[in-house]
Design a protein around this motif. Structure first.
Motif, PDB file in Angstrom:
ATOM      1  N   VAL C 255      35.008  48.729  47.823  1.00  0.00           N
ATOM      2  CA  VAL C 255      34.911  47.644  46.851  1.00  0.00           C
ATOM      3  C   VAL C 255      34.492  46.351  47.541  1.00  0.00           C
ATOM      4  O   VAL C 255      33.613  45.614  47.072  1.00  0.00           O
ATOM      5  CB  VAL C 255      36.254  47.452  46.117  1.00  0.00           C
ATOM      6  CG1 VAL C 255      36.309  46.103  45.408  1.00  0.00           C
ATOM      7  CG2 VAL C 255      36.490  48.592  45.120  1.00  0.00           C
ATOM      8  N   ILE C 256      35.127  46.081  48.669  1.00  0.00           N
ATOM      9  CA  ILE C 256      34.791  44.858  49.413  1.00  0.00           C
ATOM     10  C   ILE C 256      33.321  44.882  49.816  1.00  0.00           C
ATOM     11  O   ILE C 256      32.612  43.876  49.703  1.00  0.00           O
ATOM     12  CB  ILE C 256      35.712  44.749  50.641  1.00  0.00           C
ATOM     13  CG1 ILE C 256      37.157  44.496  50.175  1.00  0.00           C
ATOM     14  CG2 ILE C 256      35.242  43.643  51.573  1.00  0.00           C
ATOM     15  CD1 ILE C 256      38.198  44.737  51.246  1.00  0.00           C
ATOM     16  N   SER C 257      32.884  46.039  50.237  1.00  0.00           N
ATOM     17  CA  SER C 257      31.494  46.142  50.706  1.00  0.00           C
ATOM     18  C   SER C 257      30.501  45.903  49.572  1.00  0.00           C
ATOM     19  O   SER C 257      29.358  45.520  49.812  1.00  0.00           O
ATOM     20  CB  SER C 257      31.256  47.521  51.334  1.00  0.00           C
ATOM     21  OG  SER C 257      31.156  48.512  50.314  1.00  0.00           O
ATOM     22  N   GLU C 258      30.950  46.118  48.347  1.00  0.00           N
ATOM     23  CA  GLU C 258      30.054  45.926  47.204  1.00  0.00           C
ATOM     24  C   GLU C 258      29.938  44.457  46.791  1.00  0.00           C
ATOM     25  O   GLU C 258      29.167  44.109  45.892  1.00  0.00           O
ATOM     26  CB  GLU C 258      30.504  46.779  46.013  1.00  0.00           C
ATOM     27  CG  GLU C 258      30.368  48.284  46.245  1.00  0.00           C
ATOM     28  CD  GLU C 258      28.915  48.749  46.292  1.00  0.00           C
ATOM     29  OE1 GLU C 258      28.007  47.965  45.921  1.00  0.00           O
ATOM     30  OE2 GLU C 258      28.678  49.893  46.724  1.00  0.00           O
ATOM     31  N   GLN C 259      30.748  43.604  47.425  1.00  0.00           N
ATOM     32  CA  GLN C 259      30.639  42.155  47.193  1.00  0.00           C
ATOM     33  C   GLN C 259      30.845  41.754  45.732  1.00  0.00           C
ATOM     34  O   GLN C 259      30.134  40.897  45.200  1.00  0.00           O
ATOM     35  CB  GLN C 259      29.305  41.632  47.711  1.00  0.00           C
ATOM     36  CG  GLN C 259      29.106  41.935  49.191  1.00  0.00           C
ATOM     37  CD  GLN C 259      27.811  41.388  49.733  1.00  0.00           C
ATOM     38  OE1 GLN C 259      27.500  40.214  49.534  1.00  0.00           O
ATOM     39  NE2 GLN C 259      27.061  42.223  50.419  1.00  0.00           N
ATOM     40  N   VAL C 260      31.816  42.376  45.108  1.00  0.00           N
ATOM     41  CA  VAL C 260      32.128  42.026  43.726  1.00  0.00           C
ATOM     42  C   VAL C 260      32.872  40.695  43.685  1.00  0.00           C
ATOM     43  O   VAL C 260      33.335  40.188  44.715  1.00  0.00           O
ATOM     44  CB  VAL C 260      32.984  43.129  43.059  1.00  0.00           C
ATOM     45  CG1 VAL C 260      32.221  44.456  43.058  1.00  0.00           C
ATOM     46  CG2 VAL C 260      34.327  43.273  43.753  1.00  0.00           C
ATOM     47  N   VAL C 261      32.999  40.132  42.492  1.00  0.00           N
ATOM     48  CA  VAL C 261      33.751  38.879  42.347  1.00  0.00           C
ATOM     49  C   VAL C 261      35.221  39.164  42.085  1.00  0.00           C
ATOM     50  O   VAL C 261      36.082  38.411  42.508  1.00  0.00           O
ATOM     51  CB  VAL C 261      33.145  37.997  41.231  1.00  0.00           C
ATOM     52  CG1 VAL C 261      33.235  38.677  39.859  1.00  0.00           C
ATOM     53  CG2 VAL C 261      33.818  36.631  41.184  1.00  0.00           C
ATOM     54  N   LEU C 262      35.484  40.276  41.406  1.00  0.00           N
ATOM     55  CA  LEU C 262      36.869  40.612  41.095  1.00  0.00           C
ATOM     56  C   LEU C 262      36.986  42.103  40.857  1.00  0.00           C
ATOM     57  O   LEU C 262      35.992  42.777  40.535  1.00  0.00           O
ATOM     58  CB  LEU C 262      37.386  39.824  39.888  1.00  0.00           C
ATOM     59  CG  LEU C 262      36.724  40.046  38.528  1.00  0.00           C
ATOM     60  CD1 LEU C 262      37.346  41.238  37.780  1.00  0.00           C
ATOM     61  CD2 LEU C 262      36.895  38.784  37.696  1.00  0.00           C
ATOM     62  N   VAL C 263      38.191  42.613  40.998  1.00  0.00           N
ATOM     63  CA  VAL C 263      38.522  44.002  40.701  1.00  0.00           C
ATOM     64  C   VAL C 263      39.634  43.986  39.662  1.00  0.00           C
ATOM     65  O   VAL C 263      40.615  43.247  39.818  1.00  0.00           O
ATOM     66  CB  VAL C 263      39.037  44.752  41.951  1.00  0.00           C
ATOM     67  CG1 VAL C 263      39.177  46.242  41.659  1.00  0.00           C
ATOM     68  CG2 VAL C 263      38.142  44.505  43.135  1.00  0.00           C
ATOM     69  N   GLY C 264      39.468  44.794  38.615  1.00  0.00           N
ATOM     70  CA  GLY C 264      40.498  44.820  37.579  1.00  0.00           C
ATOM     71  C   GLY C 264      40.846  46.235  37.183  1.00  0.00           C
ATOM     72  O   GLY C 264      40.004  47.138  37.240  1.00  0.00           O
ATOM     73  N   THR C 265      42.096  46.410  36.754  1.00  0.00           N
ATOM     74  CA  THR C 265      42.514  47.748  36.367  1.00  0.00           C
ATOM     75  C   THR C 265      43.532  47.678  35.234  1.00  0.00           C
ATOM     76  O   THR C 265      43.913  46.589  34.792  1.00  0.00           O
ATOM     77  CB  THR C 265      43.055  48.512  37.597  1.00  0.00           C
ATOM     78  OG1 THR C 265      43.298  49.876  37.228  1.00  0.00           O
ATOM     79  CG2 THR C 265      44.342  47.891  38.089  1.00  0.00           C
ATOM     80  N   ASP C 266      43.950  48.860  34.779  1.00  0.00           N
ATOM     81  CA  ASP C 266      44.838  48.923  33.617  1.00  0.00           C
ATOM     82  C   ASP C 266      46.310  49.009  34.015  1.00  0.00           C
ATOM     83  O   ASP C 266      47.155  49.288  33.168  1.00  0.00           O
ATOM     84  CB  ASP C 266      44.466  50.115  32.722  1.00  0.00           C
ATOM     85  CG  ASP C 266      44.580  51.451  33.449  1.00  0.00           C
ATOM     86  OD1 ASP C 266      44.543  51.456  34.707  1.00  0.00           O
ATOM     87  OD2 ASP C 266      44.699  52.488  32.771  1.00  0.00           O
ATOM     88  N   ASN C 267      46.611  48.763  35.294  1.00  0.00           N
ATOM     89  CA  ASN C 267      48.000  48.674  35.703  1.00  0.00           C
ATOM     90  C   ASN C 267      48.179  47.414  36.543  1.00  0.00           C
ATOM     91  O   ASN C 267      47.324  46.529  36.511  1.00  0.00           O
ATOM     92  CB  ASN C 267      48.444  49.954  36.420  1.00  0.00           C
ATOM     93  CG  ASN C 267      47.593  50.242  37.646  1.00  0.00           C
ATOM     94  OD1 ASN C 267      47.446  49.406  38.540  1.00  0.00           O
ATOM     95  ND2 ASN C 267      46.982  51.428  37.667  1.00  0.00           N
ATOM     96  N   TRP C 268      49.278  47.335  37.296  1.00  0.00           N
ATOM     97  CA  TRP C 268      49.612  46.069  37.945  1.00  0.00           C
ATOM     98  C   TRP C 268      49.353  46.057  39.452  1.00  0.00           C
ATOM     99  O   TRP C 268      49.935  45.229  40.175  1.00  0.00           O
ATOM    100  CB  TRP C 268      51.056  45.689  37.642  1.00  0.00           C
ATOM    101  CG  TRP C 268      52.043  46.796  37.847  1.00  0.00           C
ATOM    102  CD1 TRP C 268      52.448  47.716  36.920  1.00  0.00           C
ATOM    103  CD2 TRP C 268      52.723  47.125  39.054  1.00  0.00           C
ATOM    104  NE1 TRP C 268      53.348  48.577  37.476  1.00  0.00           N
ATOM    105  CE2 TRP C 268      53.542  48.239  38.781  1.00  0.00           C
ATOM    106  CE3 TRP C 268      52.736  46.578  40.342  1.00  0.00           C
ATOM    107  CZ2 TRP C 268      54.356  48.826  39.755  1.00  0.00           C
ATOM    108  CZ3 TRP C 268      53.543  47.153  41.313  1.00  0.00           C
ATOM    109  CH2 TRP C 268      54.347  48.275  41.010  1.00  0.00           C
ATOM    110  N   ALA C 269      48.482  46.962  39.912  1.00  0.00           N
ATOM    111  CA  ALA C 269      48.109  46.941  41.336  1.00  0.00           C
ATOM    112  C   ALA C 269      46.733  47.557  41.450  1.00  0.00           C
ATOM    113  O   ALA C 269      46.336  48.376  40.631  1.00  0.00           O
ATOM    114  CB  ALA C 269      49.108  47.719  42.179  1.00  0.00           C
ATOM    115  N   VAL C 270      45.993  47.186  42.438  1.00  0.00           N
ATOM    116  CA  VAL C 270      44.677  47.754  42.671  1.00  0.00           C
ATOM    117  C   VAL C 270      44.751  48.774  43.798  1.00  0.00           C
ATOM    118  O   VAL C 270      43.855  48.861  44.638  1.00  0.00           O
ATOM    119  CB  VAL C 270      43.654  46.653  42.977  1.00  0.00           C
ATOM    120  CG1 VAL C 270      43.290  45.913  41.694  1.00  0.00           C
ATOM    121  CG2 VAL C 270      44.200  45.696  44.018  1.00  0.00           C
ATOM    122  N   GLU C 271      45.836  49.532  43.760  1.00  0.00           N
ATOM    123  CA  GLU C 271      46.091  50.529  44.807  1.00  0.00           C
ATOM    124  C   GLU C 271      47.247  51.381  44.337  1.00  0.00           C
ATOM    125  O   GLU C 271      47.856  51.107  43.305  1.00  0.00           O
ATOM    126  CB  GLU C 271      46.474  49.845  46.113  1.00  0.00           C
ATOM    127  CG  GLU C 271      47.586  48.826  45.992  1.00  0.00           C
ATOM    128  CD  GLU C 271      47.351  47.705  46.996  1.00  0.00           C
ATOM    129  OE1 GLU C 271      46.964  47.999  48.128  1.00  0.00           O
ATOM    130  OE2 GLU C 271      47.532  46.537  46.619  1.00  0.00           O
TER     131      GLU C 271
END
Lengths: 336, 336, 336, 336
Positions: C255-271
């Motif tokens: 994800v970091i390598s893709e240089q996005v502005v933000l990461v979002g998901t349907d729960n409370w952690a991105v891991e």
């Protein structure tokens, strides 16, 4: 007597009296010396509350002669003075939801209300400070291990964001002891002014006016003094918030030497703010709470006691046992 | 004795005792009859606090013989039981800002903390209900003029969203009176159960076990009873919240007839919840607060008194004078 | 693919892609290496928001073809899941005072209501994390100078109890960019489980299922992925709060390598929480927020997008500019 | 043009335009006539949001030509203006607990912060009013059945103390529509004054100055107007709070006739406060919210748009879906 002589006299008194006393000489080389372990042991969290013995309770009960109760508390309301010397003013809000909150329930058609209360409750209005309220920064900024509280307890050890793990208000057990009120404003015939200091000589004169002397202050007493500043309450909140009159450093040292359990007044500091010497900020707060475990009560209402000329009484107060809090709002009262 | 006979006996006691008493006969035709004006006049907001005379203070003071203080309060903490019978659970939050909040200031390098506290403070933990807490809906839903409080005061008259204009907690003056604790759980040899009622006969037997009788209850007393339910505190909060044991309606009527100033217990109701008769919801709350101006204290901790087998004592309590609030958190204590 | 091989592959991808990237190799010798200054300069507080150019806005606008809006936000209500892994559960309270609050005023007899809202608002419900939310402790406990945020900013420099002086939510300017949703639960045909990791291969397969590939992710995109965990919302709050499925460390690096502005998901952690390797706690949070300035959005509702099978859209979001806050509740939405 | 002629002209416009319009003629015999059912049916809770069609989204998207984003929101901070015309001032508090809140956790030594935010959040700062914010008292004081909201919904039906059961902010779906800004202060060459009304002629002249006319306002637009009052924000909060300039009643009627979705301005009312005619209190609030379901946004920041001379744009706004709330704080923005 706002001069150095007065302070030195005060300090001499402190030095002569001496034992069990952690007051630190005021010098050019302030910071205070290491003030721990406390006289009540290295694990103590109760400070001067240790002076409250059954004998002290009996001493207080013996003062109840007429059965009169004197309320010593201000009403909590949204337009009371709210401390604002710091950039972010304290808040107090009460919201009563609904019309009404719940019900009616049952054939008896009961309905009820509940309120939602928010704010810097423990540091607004009539209140007591816990020993978690203040500390001295002995080290570099940002070093939490050298922010030291009563008994040398460090900020790193007890702070956590949802209440302190030691020294919180739950340590303040119910208080029933002898109370003494010293009417300084009565002595002066006027409200004291912002930044005006009360000397030990002022205390002597005020006690004499009440047919008392320093000998009438005893270990474990709750000691109160009236500055008249409380007459500004809700009359001129801006002035009330702008500063305080209060005990000089020497008078603060004298209070410590008297081994009281707490000091209370009709404003929000137990000293003059701003301090006449600009290098000190609230040194009595520091000496009382941090170095000697003596509790502080603020924003008291002495008007009922003063009107009745009652200067010695049984003093009753139950701080809310708010776990980890820096203080508690309260409803103290006197009985005689 | 959960049957109608018990209730009728209780009601007969009520009817015989009679004077100065606004209890309403429980019947199929409930709602209660008009319960105002109060025995203390049509303008009264203080209810049973009017029973607290200087003589009552002296009576309490005379009970102080050993100088021992018994804390009667639970610690306020985020994991205490928080009332949740209603869909929206009550909340209590303490936040201590910063690391620390302010400072260091002065060459004395003082720093300080303050906390921010939020919640249904007046209705959680050890607390007292004000007379603004409950009312009876006499009229149609939505008609605020016929939601009636103590002394017939209407919701329309006093409700406003930021605290009630009458009957708020600021009306609850400091209390120092004789306290009596009746140990029902001690009598039964067990914790009472959810929904279990305490009869007048239970009270008689428990008093006898303590070498006391109904004659030992006097006007103006603070009357407490122990159900054992408080042993669930922080041990099983869900069960604690699920209901209560408590006074039967007849026992509630007896309490009213004794002309006490307040009734307190170790759970959150002064009656059985759910009521054995499903048509009633909290009728004792209604009788005490709304119809008779008798105050209610909840979530008290009797463990220190019980361990010392102290059933008669001086009772000291200062409710926070929260203007317009439906109650106050508190730190009541006993002395003997 | 929860094994080391998978991580190493991910890391190789990271190393090959390389430029403008502050991801730190996961090793036995963690802590991360010094991750500052940021690629946007030593004074930058905006992190990946720097990737939002006018060209990116135009790219997003070009995706609006049907004029359909897809709400991506959960309703804020007292019975939503409230994070409780830490000992003190988060709170959310709404109180509407009065009946109604004010009025009627004027001959037009206007009346109005206002509400009082309290809680950990910025970290509950659908929300975005600011760069003040997380930091790495590089030094000894209690040393605030070595608690380091994005761009190496220290806790001592910016923390103060009433909001952070840097990196607060007011730095999060309005976002209008291209959004991509990757449906991992759709790929698996089931909700992912607590602690289950999503590999880079899973992402590849899910993209392929949507007729997309890694080439379809572009710098400045808002990248979302669906785990199905959000279906527990208000259905099983306890399970929802108990942990999360989410990106593996290698997938986080991708994800970091893709240089996005933000990461979002349907729960409370991105891991995955708990992390399969018990020595890590929320390493993707750390990599995204602290080391790379990539924002995180949580508790999103993808159901409208999923139902319409919309995976590419214009994404619109205005974070509340709460000065000094660690995040903001929000109402993001998609348009196509 | 503050005189009756102006109002009558405005009313004539209203009467001529007519259809789908619930504006009530201002007369000596105010109260308004029955304004329900709404043009969108007796069950509608969304009001003018019904005007937001896919075609309207496409119309907005077509305005995005340069990819520039214009923030329209004020920062939320404790020293922003907080409404205080009512006796109990609104509050806003942010507290960041701890130092920091939690951690470090894991070998990666992650630590994090969260904040606690309290206040009249939905009615302070840049915000939108929900249709639960205001109502008209048609009956006797205390009769909740005759306090009527949009679509005739009664207070008795929807009020309950913990959020309204209908018309709350969760009804405000995400907004992406055409926005128009009318610069009245630019026309006048000065900030408008407290209580100063904006007439329909002023609007015409301001539109002309922007090379626009009434024909450029279309159904479903978000209509904004600049009074210059926002320049007082944090510069002179007392003056900002003391009143507002704003739309005359006739101009309000014109707005209604234009069938916009919302009206927004740079102060806290969409009308002059105090109203030049002392018998009206906030009649435009009433007409917009209660009678016509048109939403109101307040305390907007137009400075970026004004500096760029952008008067037509895509407008994006997602209100927080706060269940049962009277409004939402927000972060609206414009794009062109």
């Amino acid at each position: 007597m706002h001069n150095n002589t007065g302070r030195i006299v005060g300090l001499l008194i402190v030095i002569v009296i001496g034992f069990g006393l952690h007051s630190i000489a005021v010098s050019e080389n302030y910071l205070p010396e290491k003030w721990w372990p406390s006289e009540w042991g290295a694990d103590d969290q109760r400070g001067a509350l240790n002076r409250l013995t059954p004998a002290k309770v009996m001493e207080a009960a013996a003062l109840i002669r007429s059965g009169t109760i004197y309320d010593m508390s201000r009403v909590f309301e949204e337009d009371m003075p709210l401390f604002n010397l710091t950039p972010a003013a304290r808040k107090y809000t009460i919201v009563v939801p609904g019309g009404p909150s719940w019900g009616p329930l049952g054939e008896n058609r009961l309905t009820w209300n509940e309120d939602y209360i928010c704010g810097h409750l423990s540091q607004n209005g009539t209140q007591i400070d816990s020993l978690a309220h203040m500390a001295t920064v002995l080290g570099e900024p940002g070093d939490l291990n050298e922010i030291r509280y009563y008994n040398g307890i460090s900020h790193a050890e007890i702070a956590g964001g949802r209440g302190f793990s030691k020294l919180g208000t739950e340590q303040i057990s119910p208080i029933f002891t002898r109370g003494i009120l010293i009417d300084i404003a009565g002595l002066k015939g006027r409200m004291l002014e912002r930044g005006e200091e009360i000397s030990v000589a002022d205390i002597d004169a005020a006690l004499q006016r009440q047919d008392m002397s320093q000998n009438d202050i005893r270990p474990g007493d709750a000691l109160f003094y009236n500055t008249g500043w409380g007459t500004l309450w809700k009359k001129d909140n801006d002035k009330f918030n702008s500063g305080t009159p209060g005990l000089s450093i020497a008078a603060g040292d004298w209070v410590i030497s008297e081994q009281v359990v707490l000091v209370g007044t009709d404003n929000w500091a137990v000293e003059a703010i701003p301090n006449p010497d600009p290098k000190w900020f609230a040194p009595n707060h520091q000496k009382f709470l941090v170095e000697n475990g003596i509790f502080i009560m603020e924003n008291l209402d002495f008007s009922a006691l003063l009107e009745a000329e009652v200067y010695e009484f049984a003093f009753a107060f139950g701080a809310l046992p708010l776990k980890g809090a820096t203080g508690s709002p309260g409803r103290p009262f006197a009985i005689n």
